[in-house]
Design an enzyme around this catalytic site. Structure first.
Site, mmCIF file in Angstrom:
data_model
loop_
_atom_site.group_PDB
_atom_site.id
_atom_site.type_symbol
_atom_site.label_atom_id
_atom_site.label_comp_id
_atom_site.label_asym_id
_atom_site.label_seq_id
_atom_site.Cartn_x
_atom_site.Cartn_y
_atom_site.Cartn_z
ATOM 1 N N TYR A 72 0.828 -1.216 0.000
ATOM 2 C CA TYR A 72 0.000 0.000 0.000
ATOM 3 C C TYR A 72 0.856 1.258 0.000
ATOM 4 O O TYR A 72 0.519 2.248 -0.651
ATOM 5 C CB TYR A 72 -0.991 -0.026 1.165
ATOM 6 C CG TYR A 72 -2.208 -0.841 0.819
ATOM 7 C CD1 TYR A 72 -2.342 -2.164 1.218
ATOM 8 C CD2 TYR A 72 -3.215 -0.299 0.005
ATOM 9 C CE1 TYR A 72 -3.438 -2.920 0.843
ATOM 10 C CE2 TYR A 72 -4.312 -1.055 -0.382
ATOM 11 C CZ TYR A 72 -4.415 -2.368 0.035
ATOM 12 O OH TYR A 72 -5.493 -3.120 -0.367
ATOM 13 N N GLN A 106 -14.734 3.618 -8.049
ATOM 14 C CA GLN A 106 -14.192 2.440 -7.371
ATOM 15 C C GLN A 106 -12.752 2.716 -6.960
ATOM 16 O O GLN A 106 -12.137 1.911 -6.263
ATOM 17 C CB GLN A 106 -14.235 1.219 -8.296
ATOM 18 C CG GLN A 106 -15.638 0.841 -8.767
ATOM 19 C CD GLN A 106 -15.592 -0.217 -9.842
ATOM 20 O OE1 GLN A 106 -15.535 -1.423 -9.565
ATOM 21 N NE2 GLN A 106 -15.596 0.217 -11.090
ATOM 22 N N VAL A 108 -9.393 4.366 -5.292
ATOM 23 C CA VAL A 108 -9.066 4.825 -3.935
ATOM 24 C C VAL A 108 -8.096 6.013 -3.981
ATOM 25 O O VAL A 108 -7.676 6.523 -2.938
ATOM 26 C CB VAL A 108 -8.474 3.645 -3.097
ATOM 27 C CG1 VAL A 108 -9.542 2.574 -2.885
ATOM 28 C CG2 VAL A 108 -7.232 3.050 -3.751
ATOM 29 N N HIS A 124 -14.952 2.220 -2.644
ATOM 30 C CA HIS A 124 -13.934 1.299 -2.104
ATOM 31 C C HIS A 124 -12.964 1.992 -1.164
ATOM 32 O O HIS A 124 -11.879 1.455 -0.900
ATOM 33 C CB HIS A 124 -13.181 0.617 -3.270
ATOM 34 C CG HIS A 124 -14.048 -0.283 -4.080
ATOM 35 N ND1 HIS A 124 -13.717 -0.700 -5.349
ATOM 36 C CD2 HIS A 124 -15.244 -0.851 -3.807
ATOM 37 C CE1 HIS A 124 -14.673 -1.490 -5.818
ATOM 38 N NE2 HIS A 124 -15.611 -1.591 -4.913
ATOM 39 N N CYS A 157 -5.433 1.103 20.932
ATOM 40 C CA CYS A 157 -5.557 -0.280 21.440
ATOM 41 C C CYS A 157 -4.342 -1.147 21.130
ATOM 42 O O CYS A 157 -4.302 -2.328 21.484
ATOM 43 C CB CYS A 157 -6.810 -0.929 20.835
ATOM 44 S SG CYS A 157 -6.580 -1.429 19.110
ATOM 45 N N GLY A 194 -13.594 3.197 -17.736
ATOM 46 C CA GLY A 194 -12.390 2.536 -17.240
ATOM 47 C C GLY A 194 -12.594 1.483 -16.187
ATOM 48 O O GLY A 194 -11.804 1.385 -15.245
ATOM 49 N N PRO A 221 -10.830 0.947 -23.619
ATOM 50 C CA PRO A 221 -10.155 0.436 -24.824
ATOM 51 C C PRO A 221 -10.587 -0.988 -25.170
ATOM 52 O O PRO A 221 -10.453 -1.447 -26.299
ATOM 53 C CB PRO A 221 -8.662 0.450 -24.441
ATOM 54 C CG PRO A 221 -8.562 1.283 -23.224
ATOM 55 C CD PRO A 221 -9.883 1.241 -22.556
HETATM 56 P P1 OAD Z 1 -9.580 -3.336 -13.577
HETATM 57 O O1 OAD Z 1 -8.090 -3.377 -13.566
HETATM 58 O O2 OAD Z 1 -10.366 -4.579 -13.306
HETATM 59 O O3 OAD Z 1 -10.076 -2.803 -15.001
HETATM 60 C C1 OAD Z 1 -9.491 -1.636 -15.545
HETATM 61 C C2 OAD Z 1 -10.264 -1.323 -16.812
HETATM 62 O O4 OAD Z 1 -9.739 -0.118 -17.349
HETATM 63 C C3 OAD Z 1 -10.114 -2.401 -17.884
HETATM 64 O O5 OAD Z 1 -11.394 -2.690 -18.427
HETATM 65 C C4 OAD Z 1 -9.214 -1.737 -18.938
HETATM 66 O O6 OAD Z 1 -9.549 -2.149 -20.256
HETATM 67 C C5 OAD Z 1 -9.580 -0.284 -18.747
HETATM 68 N N1 OAD Z 1 -8.553 0.682 -19.173
HETATM 69 C C6 OAD Z 1 -7.228 0.505 -19.255
HETATM 70 N N2 OAD Z 1 -6.637 1.657 -19.709
HETATM 71 C C7 OAD Z 1 -7.641 2.558 -19.898
HETATM 72 C C8 OAD Z 1 -7.698 3.907 -20.349
HETATM 73 N N3 OAD Z 1 -6.582 4.573 -20.702
HETATM 74 N N4 OAD Z 1 -8.912 4.524 -20.410
HETATM 75 C C9 OAD Z 1 -10.052 3.855 -20.072
HETATM 76 N N5 OAD Z 1 -10.058 2.567 -19.626
HETATM 77 C C10 OAD Z 1 -8.869 1.942 -19.550
HETATM 78 O O7 OAD Z 1 -10.010 -2.174 -12.570
HETATM 79 P P2 OAD Z 1 -11.460 -1.908 -11.978
HETATM 80 O O8 OAD Z 1 -12.521 -2.271 -12.949
HETATM 81 O O9 OAD Z 1 -11.460 -0.527 -11.449
HETATM 82 O O10 OAD Z 1 -11.295 -3.241 -5.770
HETATM 83 O O11 OAD Z 1 -11.486 -2.945 -10.739
HETATM 84 C C11 OAD Z 1 -12.561 -2.883 -9.843
HETATM 85 C C12 OAD Z 1 -12.043 -3.207 -8.484
HETATM 86 O O12 OAD Z 1 -11.284 -4.446 -8.492
HETATM 87 C C13 OAD Z 1 -11.074 -2.190 -7.909
HETATM 88 O O13 OAD Z 1 -11.734 -1.076 -7.351
HETATM 89 C C14 OAD Z 1 -10.375 -3.016 -6.838
HETATM 90 C C15 OAD Z 1 -10.147 -4.308 -7.590
HETATM 91 O O14 OAD Z 1 -10.123 -5.390 -6.716
HETATM 92 C C16 OAD Z 1 -10.959 -2.759 -4.527
HETATM 93 O O15 OAD Z 1 -9.957 -2.120 -4.342
HETATM 94 C C17 OAD Z 1 -11.939 -3.109 -3.467
#
Ligand code: OAD
Length: 263
Positions: A72, A106, A108, A124, A157, A194, A221
């Protein structure tokens, strides 16, 4: 994706310009062009050999608090070195152009805030905030703790301090999720940017909006289950496409009469 002559850009702008209540759902992809790694495109370098569940879960934290802490701090460094990109800026501009605009993220990171977005719901949590894993006391991180290789102890704690982000298997903050759900039910346009749409309950929101009669615009994309739901799928990077869409909305709202919404 070609330039502004693209009919899909035009149609997306028309839908946005005529929408009364817009909700925007963002995922890690909106921050990709800022240099913040996404999840499922596998982070390169030191952390690629670990499964995110090992690093973002109570089990992972109990098994090796130091490893989770260092992951982190690595991600927090990445976020703090990053700058909002043109996609974040375009969403902040869209909020100012819209009658009603709620950003549900979603992510952080704080890149939407730094781009000027105001109505933001973090489903999240926030990587820059910390609390005790045992008593949930909030914790302001000291610079020395930031550089440490193990999590600090809670002043209240003695439990271990963790980042205030949702881990696998944990519930999302109830009030935030309920608010996002209500906005998705009431919106007439959901703009999705995204996200791979594979993590629930966030991934439910496009279906909730669609079932409530909203139109869907997806920017990514890669095609996904969300793009299959969408009225308009803009295939490409959000940093390139969103400024074009926002510019068209500005023109539609500034000059010409409001056209009848596209068929
Ligand atoms: P992902 O990594 O699952 O997906 C990222 C998405 O962004 C993919 O569909 C890519 O195709 C797209 N992408 C990549 N480059 C891009 C760009 N330049 N413009 C637009 N889109 C682009 O990430 P999330 O969908 O956000 O959870 O994942 C959801 C959750 O899974 C996160 O919030 C996290 C993870 O576990 C927690 O942290 C609780």
């Amino acid at each position: 994706m070609t330039g502004s002559a693209d009919p899909r850009i035009e149609k997306a702008a028309q839908l946005l310009a005529h929408a009364q209540r817009i909700v925007c759902l963002t995922g890690a992809g909106v921050s990709a062009e800022s240099g913040v790694a996404t999840f499922r495109n596998a982070e390169t370098g030191l952390w690629s050999q670990f499964a995110p569940q090992q690093l973002a879960s109570q089990e992972g934290f109990s098994a090796d608090p130091g490893l989770v802490w260092r992951w982190y701090m690595h991600r927090l460094d990445m976020v703090e070195r990053a700058w909002p990109n043109a996609g974040h800026d375009a969403l902040a501009a869209l909020e100012r152009l819209a009658a009603s605009f709620t950003l549900v993220t979603q992510n952080v990171d704080d890149l939407h805030e730094r781009a000027g977005s105001r109505r933001i719901l973090h489903l999240h949590g926030r990587i820059s905030r910390f609390h005790c894993n045992r008593c949930h006391f909030e914790h302001d991180l000291l610079p020395s703790e930031r550089r440490a290789s193990e999590p600090p102890a809670c002043h209240n704690c003695g439990g271990l301090i963790r980042p205030s982000v949702v881990w696998f298997g944990e519930n999302l903050p109830r009030r935030v999720l309920d608010h996002a759900w209500r906005e998705a039910e009431r919106c007439d346009l959901l703009l999705v940017v995204g996200t791979s749409g594979v993590v629930y309950p966030a991934a439910h929101l496009p279906l909730v909006a669609k079932q409530s009669g909203a139109r869907i615009v997806d920017v990514n994309p890669e095609p996904s289950e969300i793009s299959a739901l969408a009225d308009v799928f803009l295939q490409g990077p959000s940093g390139e496409l969103l400024p074009q869409v926002t510019q068209h909305v500005r023109i539609l709202q500034g000059g010409a009469q409001k056209q009848p919404p596209p068929e």
